[in-house]
Design a protein around this motif. Structure first.
Motif, mmCIF file in Angstrom:
data_model
loop_
_atom_site.group_PDB
_atom_site.id
_atom_site.type_symbol
_atom_site.label_atom_id
_atom_site.label_comp_id
_atom_site.label_asym_id
_atom_site.label_seq_id
_atom_site.Cartn_x
_atom_site.Cartn_y
_atom_site.Cartn_z
ATOM 1 N N ALA A 346 35.798 48.085 32.172
ATOM 2 C CA ALA A 346 37.224 47.964 31.863
ATOM 3 C C ALA A 346 38.042 48.769 32.856
ATOM 4 C CB ALA A 346 37.487 48.485 30.452
ATOM 5 N N ASP A 347 39.200 48.229 33.237
ATOM 6 C CA ASP A 347 40.129 48.974 34.090
ATOM 7 C C ASP A 347 40.976 49.910 33.218
ATOM 8 O OD1 ASP A 347 42.099 47.446 32.883
ATOM 9 O OD2 ASP A 347 42.400 46.118 34.613
ATOM 10 N N SER A 348 41.988 50.533 33.807
ATOM 11 C CA SER A 348 42.744 51.544 33.066
ATOM 12 C C SER A 348 43.488 50.948 31.871
ATOM 13 C CB SER A 348 43.732 52.245 34.004
ATOM 14 O OG SER A 348 44.590 51.272 34.562
ATOM 15 N N GLU A 349 43.711 49.617 31.903
ATOM 16 C CA GLU A 349 44.377 48.991 30.761
ATOM 17 C C GLU A 349 43.404 48.409 29.737
ATOM 18 O OE1 GLU A 349 47.293 46.828 33.086
ATOM 19 O OE2 GLU A 349 47.966 48.907 33.288
ATOM 20 N N GLY A 350 42.125 48.619 29.990
ATOM 21 C CA GLY A 350 41.133 48.112 29.048
ATOM 22 C C GLY A 350 40.724 46.675 29.316
ATOM 23 N N ASN A 351 41.229 46.080 30.399
ATOM 24 C CA ASN A 351 40.871 44.700 30.722
ATOM 25 C C ASN A 351 39.581 44.654 31.540
ATOM 26 O OD1 ASN A 351 43.244 43.593 29.548
ATOM 27 N ND2 ASN A 351 44.388 44.270 31.366
ATOM 28 N N PRO A 352 38.769 43.608 31.311
ATOM 29 C CA PRO A 352 37.524 43.479 32.081
ATOM 30 C C PRO A 352 37.804 43.348 33.581
ATOM 31 C CG PRO A 352 37.669 41.769 30.371
ATOM 32 C CD PRO A 352 38.974 42.501 30.375
ATOM 33 N N THR A 353 36.966 43.990 34.403
ATOM 34 C CA THR A 353 37.134 43.860 35.846
ATOM 35 C C THR A 353 35.783 43.857 36.545
ATOM 36 O OG1 THR A 353 38.154 44.779 37.842
ATOM 37 C CG2 THR A 353 37.415 46.370 36.192
ATOM 38 N N VAL A 354 35.672 43.061 37.632
ATOM 39 C CA VAL A 354 34.476 43.107 38.472
ATOM 40 C C VAL A 354 34.746 43.955 39.717
ATOM 41 C CG1 VAL A 354 33.378 40.953 37.714
ATOM 42 C CG2 VAL A 354 35.110 40.887 39.527
ATOM 43 N N TRP A 357 35.914 49.685 41.664
ATOM 44 C CA TRP A 357 36.789 50.825 41.943
ATOM 45 C C TRP A 357 37.919 50.931 40.911
ATOM 46 C CZ3 TRP A 357 35.880 46.629 45.045
ATOM 47 C CH2 TRP A 357 36.888 45.671 45.107
ATOM 48 N N GLU A 358 38.164 49.831 40.172
ATOM 49 C CA GLU A 358 39.169 49.875 39.098
ATOM 50 C C GLU A 358 38.560 50.318 37.781
ATOM 51 O OE1 GLU A 358 40.694 45.899 38.781
ATOM 52 O OE2 GLU A 358 41.998 46.103 40.536
ATOM 53 N N ALA A 359 37.229 50.434 37.735
ATOM 54 C CA ALA A 359 36.549 50.680 36.463
ATOM 55 C C ALA A 359 36.797 52.091 35.953
ATOM 56 C CB ALA A 359 35.049 50.438 36.615
ATOM 57 N N GLU A 360 37.121 52.178 34.673
ATOM 58 C CA GLU A 360 37.307 53.487 34.049
ATOM 59 C C GLU A 360 36.408 53.680 32.843
ATOM 60 O OE1 GLU A 360 41.332 54.738 33.542
ATOM 61 O OE2 GLU A 360 41.589 54.764 35.728
ATOM 62 N N SER A 361 35.920 52.590 32.280
ATOM 63 C CA SER A 361 34.991 52.699 31.149
ATOM 64 C C SER A 361 34.147 51.435 31.068
ATOM 65 C CB SER A 361 35.766 52.902 29.844
ATOM 66 O OG SER A 361 36.612 51.789 29.615
ATOM 67 N N ILE A 362 33.178 51.476 30.150
ATOM 68 C CA ILE A 362 32.277 50.341 29.978
ATOM 69 C C ILE A 362 32.609 49.658 28.654
ATOM 70 C CG2 ILE A 362 29.855 49.686 29.621
ATOM 71 C CD1 ILE A 362 29.153 52.091 31.475
ATOM 72 N N ILE A 363 32.911 48.357 28.731
ATOM 73 C CA ILE A 363 33.209 47.599 27.511
ATOM 74 C C ILE A 363 31.904 47.231 26.808
ATOM 75 C CG2 ILE A 363 34.117 45.413 26.594
ATOM 76 C CD1 ILE A 363 36.227 45.446 28.794
ATOM 77 N N SER A 364 30.941 46.746 27.594
ATOM 78 C CA SER A 364 29.662 46.376 26.979
ATOM 79 C C SER A 364 28.563 46.397 28.021
ATOM 80 C CB SER A 364 29.758 44.978 26.357
ATOM 81 O OG SER A 364 29.996 44.023 27.377
ATOM 82 N N ASP A 365 27.347 46.631 27.542
ATOM 83 C CA ASP A 365 26.163 46.599 28.398
ATOM 84 C C ASP A 365 24.990 46.212 27.504
ATOM 85 O OD1 ASP A 365 24.018 46.949 30.021
ATOM 86 O OD2 ASP A 365 24.365 49.076 30.453
ATOM 87 N N ASN A 366 24.619 44.943 27.543
ATOM 88 C CA ASN A 366 23.592 44.433 26.636
ATOM 89 C C ASN A 366 22.312 44.070 27.373
ATOM 90 O OD1 ASN A 366 24.543 42.317 28.079
ATOM 91 N ND2 ASN A 366 24.921 40.951 26.358
ATOM 92 N N ARG A 367 22.064 44.697 28.532
ATOM 93 C CA ARG A 367 20.903 44.333 29.338
ATOM 94 C C ARG A 367 19.602 44.773 28.654
ATOM 95 N NH1 ARG A 367 21.477 47.221 34.237
ATOM 96 N NH2 ARG A 367 22.620 48.750 33.008
#
Ligand code: HEC
Ligand code: HEC
Ligand code: HEC
Ligand code: HEC
Ligand code: HEC
Length: 464
Positions: A346-354, A357-367
Motif C-alpha cells: 500500500a502507498d501512503s494513502e492505503g492504495n495498492p501499488t506495484v 518506492w511508494e510502498a509504506e505498508s503491506i496490505i496482504s501476503d498470502n504466499r
C-alpha cells in the motif's frame, strides 16, 4: 613485559579484525569501471561458466527492459522525494553504481563492462559483506578473484578462498530488499530461506541454483577452468529462478526453458471431491497446494509483480462447463474471484501499488512457505441432468507480472506475459515429473483430463 606484549598483539589483532568487519560497503565513486574486467576475458578459460551466465537474469540485470521501465519511473519519483538515485543500481548495475557512471539513470554514461549487470568480475571481487539486504558488498577489484575453493590455482590471477561464497548469505546481500527511506521489507528471499527447514538441513541457495539439482545439491563433474584439473563437482552459473518472460524475449531460450523446469519442480496439487452428488446438491472441491521444491516462499522475490493462482474447472461428460474459476479474460486479466498468491503493498494513502518506492505498508501476503501448503475450497451446485461423469481438473499457474502492468508500461500488444503451468491435477501426460500422486478417482465426479484441449488462450506454456 611478556604478558603486555601478548595483550598488545591480541588488541592489535582484534583491532584489525574489527576494522575490516566494519568496513563500509562500497559506494558511489569508489572505483572506476576500468578496474573491472569484461566477462568475455574470463570466458577464455572459464568458457562453461560464461556460457551458463550469458543469458541469465544476472547478465540481464541492467539491460532487462522490464527493470529499465521501472527504473525510469523510480528516477522521476526519487528526484521528487529525495530518494537515493543509485538505489536500484546497487543490485542491478553494481559496477555502474560504484564507478558513479550512474546517475544519470538513462544509462547514457555507462561503460560496456557496467552494462553487463551482475557479472563475473564484480561477483568475484567481493571481498566481504556487511550483512544481509540492500547490497552491502565490500569490493576489492584487481588481481585477486575470490571463490570458495581452497585448493585452486590459476596462472592468470590470484585466488583467495572465502567461505561465504558457499553460503546463502552471499546471495542474501541482494536477495533481501528494504525500502531506502522507510525500511519496509520489499523482498525477503534470504529470510524466507533462513527460517525454512532447508537452512537447518544445510541446503543453501547455491545447492538449488548453482547445481543441476533444482530442489537440492547435485554433483556436476567437469572443469572449473579449461586449463585447470578435472573436478568431481563444479558449480554452475545459470542462476535460473522463475523468469521465463524476460529470458524468453532477451535470450536464446536456454534460460527460459530452465525457468519452466524450476517452476515445475516447485509445487504439487491434490484435489478432493465427493464421489457423487445429487442434482441440485452443493459440491465442495478442496485443492491442496503444496510448496514441495522451493527453498523459500512461492512466489518469492519481487512479489508485488509475480502472480501465482489456481484454475479449477468442472465439466460434464459432454464437455459442458459446470464450474470454472481462475481463467483469464480476453485482456489477460485473472478472474477476480480467484485467489492470487503474491504480496500487495500500500502507498501512503492505503492504495495498492506495484511501485515499491511508494510502498509504506503491506496490505496482504498470502504466499506459500517452503514445505508448507494451503487449501483452497471451491463449490458449485450440481446441475440437473448433467451427463456422467463430471470431471474436475486443477492447474497451478505462474506469471512474472500481470499483463495489465506490462501493458501499462509498454502499451498493449507489445509483450505477452507467458503463463506457466507449475502443476496440474490429475497429472496425466506428465510421467516425467516426479513428486505427484494420483489418488481418489471418482465415480460420478472424476478428476478429469479433457480440459486442456479446450483452452484457447494464446500465451500458455504448458509442457505438463
Ligand atoms: C588464463 C586463464 C584464466 C583466465 C583468463 C581467468 N581465469 Fe579464473 N581460473 C583459472 C584457473 C586455471 C583456475 C583454477 C581452476 C581450478 O582450480 O579448478 C581459476 C580459478 C578461478 C576462480 C576460483 C574458483 C574457486 O572456487 O575458488 C575464480 C573465482 C576465477 N577463476 C574467476 C575468474 C574471473 C572472474 C576471471 C575474469 C576476470 C578469470 N577467472 C579469468 C584460469 C583463468
Ligand atoms: C552472482 C554472483 C556471481 C556471478 C555473476 C558469477 N559468479 Fe562465479 N561463483 C559465484 C559463487 C557464489 C561461486 C561459488 C559457489 C559455491 O562454492 O557454492 C562461484 C564459483 C565460480 C567458480 C568456481 C567453480 C567451482 O566449483 O570450482 C568459477 C571458476 C567462477 N565462479 C567463475 C565465474 C565466471 C567466469 C563468471 C562470469 C561468466 C562468474 N563466475 C559469474 C558467484 C558468481
Ligand atoms: C549484486 C547483487 C546480487 C547478488 C550478490 C546475487 N544476485 Fe541474484 N539477482 C540479482 C538481481 C538484480 C536479479 C534480477 C535481475 C532482473 O530481474 O532484472 C537477480 C536474479 C536472480 C535469479 C533469477 C530470478 C528469476 O526470477 O528467474 C536467481 C535464481 C538468482 N538471482 C540467484 C542468486 C543466487 C543463488 C545468488 C548467490 C549465489 C545470487 N543470486 C546473488 C542480484 C544479485
Ligand atoms: C530447495 C531448493 C531451493 C533453495 C534452497 C532455494 N531456491 Fe530459489 N527457487 C527454487 C525453485 C524450485 C524455484 C522456482 C519456483 C519459484 O519461483 O519459487 C526458485 C525460484 C527462485 C527465484 C525466482 C522467484 C520468482 O518468482 O521470481 C529467486 C529469485 C530465487 N529462487 C532465489 C533464491 C535464493 C536467493 C535462495 C537462497 C536464499 C534460494 N533461491 C534458495 C529452489 C530453491
Ligand atoms: C537489494 C538489491 C535490489 C535493489 C536495491 C533493487 N532490486 Fe530489483 N531485483 C532484485 C532482485 C534480486 C530481483 C529478482 C527477484 C525475483 O526474480 O523475483 C529483482 C527484480 C526486479 C524486477 C523484476 C524484473 C523482471 O524481469 O521480472 C524489477 C522490475 C526490479 N527489480 C526493479 C527494481 C527497481 C525499480 C529498483 C529500485 C527502486 C530495484 N529493483 C532495486 C534486487 C534489487
Amino acid at each position: 613485559m611478556k604478558s603486555t606484549g601478548l595483550l598488545i598483539s591480541i588488541f592489535l589483532f582484534t583491532g584489525i579484525w574489527t576494522s575490516s568487519a566494519l568496513a563500509d560497503p562500497s559506494g558511489p565513486g569508489d572505483f572506476t569501471s576500468s578496474r573491472f574486467s569484461k566477462s568475455g576475458l574470463c570466458s577464455n578459460c572459464h568458457g562453461s561458466s560464461f556460457g551458463e551466465w550469458d543469458g541469465s537474469m544476472h547478465s540481464n540485470a541492467d539491460s532487462d527492459f522490464f527493470y529499465q521501465a521501472m527504473l525510469q519511473e523510480y528516477g522521476v519519483a526519487a528526484e521528487a522525494q529525495g530518494l537515493p538515485p543509485e538505489f536500484c543500481s546497487r543490485c542491478h548495475t553494481p559496477i555502474g553504481m560504484v564507478s558513479a557512471e550512474i546517475p544519470p539513470l538513462d544509462g547514457s554514461n555507462l561503460s560496456e563492462v557496467a552494462k553487463e549487470g551482475v557479472q563475473c568480475d564484480f561477483c568475484h571481487s567481493i571481498a566481504e559483506s556487511e550483512g544481509i539486504g540492500n547490497a552491502p558488498y565490500v569490493l576489492e577489484p584487481g588481481d585477486v578473484k575470490w571463490g570458495s575453493r581452497k585448493d585452486s590455482e590459476s596462472p592468470s590471477h590470484e585466488i583467495e578462498a572465502h567461505e561465504f561464497y558457499n553460503e546463502s548469505a552471499y546471495c542474501g546481500m541482494c536477495h533481501n530488499i528494504y525500502h531506502p527511506a522507510n525500511n519496509l521489507t520489499l523482498a525477503a528471499t534470504y529470510t524466507e530461506w533462513e527460517e525454512s527447514p532447508y537452512a537447518e538441513e544445510g541446503v543453501n541457495c547455491q545447492a538449488c541454483h548453482m547445481t543441476p539439482g533444482i530442489v537440492g545439491f547435485e554433483e556436476n563433474p567437469g572443469k572449473a577452468a579449461s586449463t585447470g584439473p578435472e573436478r568431481t563437482h563444479v558449480y554452475t552459473h545459470y542462476f535460473v529462478g522463475a523468469n521465463a518472460f524476460v529470458t524468453g524475449i532477451m535470450g536464446e531460450g536456454r534460460h527460459e526453458k530452465k525457468a519452466i523446469e524450476y517452476l515445475q519442480h516447485a509445487a504439487s496439487l491434490e484435489v478432493t471431491a465427493p464421489d457423487s452428488a445429487e442434482p441440485g446438491e452443493n459440491v465442495e472441491v478442496a485443492v491442496k497446494i503444496k510448496n514441495t521444491g522451493a527453498g523459500h516462499k512461492i512466489p518469492t522475490g519481487v512479489t508485488e509483480d509475480r502472480e501465482m493462482w489456481l484454475e479449477l474447472t468442472a465439466l460434464d461428460a459432454e464437455g459442458k462447463e459446470i464450474y470454472h474459476s481462475g481463467g483469464l479474460d480476453s485482456e489477460g486479466n485473472i478472474d477476480p474471484e480467484a485467489t492470487v498468491y503474491h504480496t500487495v503493498f500500500a502507498d501512503s494513502e492505503g492504495n495498492p501499488t506495484v511501485k515499491v518506492w511508494e510502498a509504506e505498508s503491506i496490505i496482504s501476503d498470502n504466499r506459500i512457505g517452503p514445505r508448507s501448503s494451503v487449501i483452497e475450497k471451491h463449490s458449485f451446485s450440481m446441475p440437473q441432468n448433467a451427463p456422467n461423469p463430471i470431471s474436475v481438473k486443477a492447474i497451478l499457474h505462474y506469471r512474472s507480472a500481470s499483463q495489465e502492468h506490462i501493458d501499462e508500461l509498454f502499451g498493449e500488444g507489445v509483450y505477452s506475459v507467458p503463463v506457466i503451468d507449475m502443476a496440474a491435477y490429475p497429472e496425466e501426460e506428465k510421467a516425467s515429473t516426479p513428486g505427484f500422486g494420483t489418488t481418489g478417482t471418482l465415480i460420478a465426479l472424476t478428476l478429469g483430463s479433457f480440459y486442456k484441449r479446450r483452452r484457447k488462450r494464446p500465451t500458455y506454456i504448458s509442457g505438463i
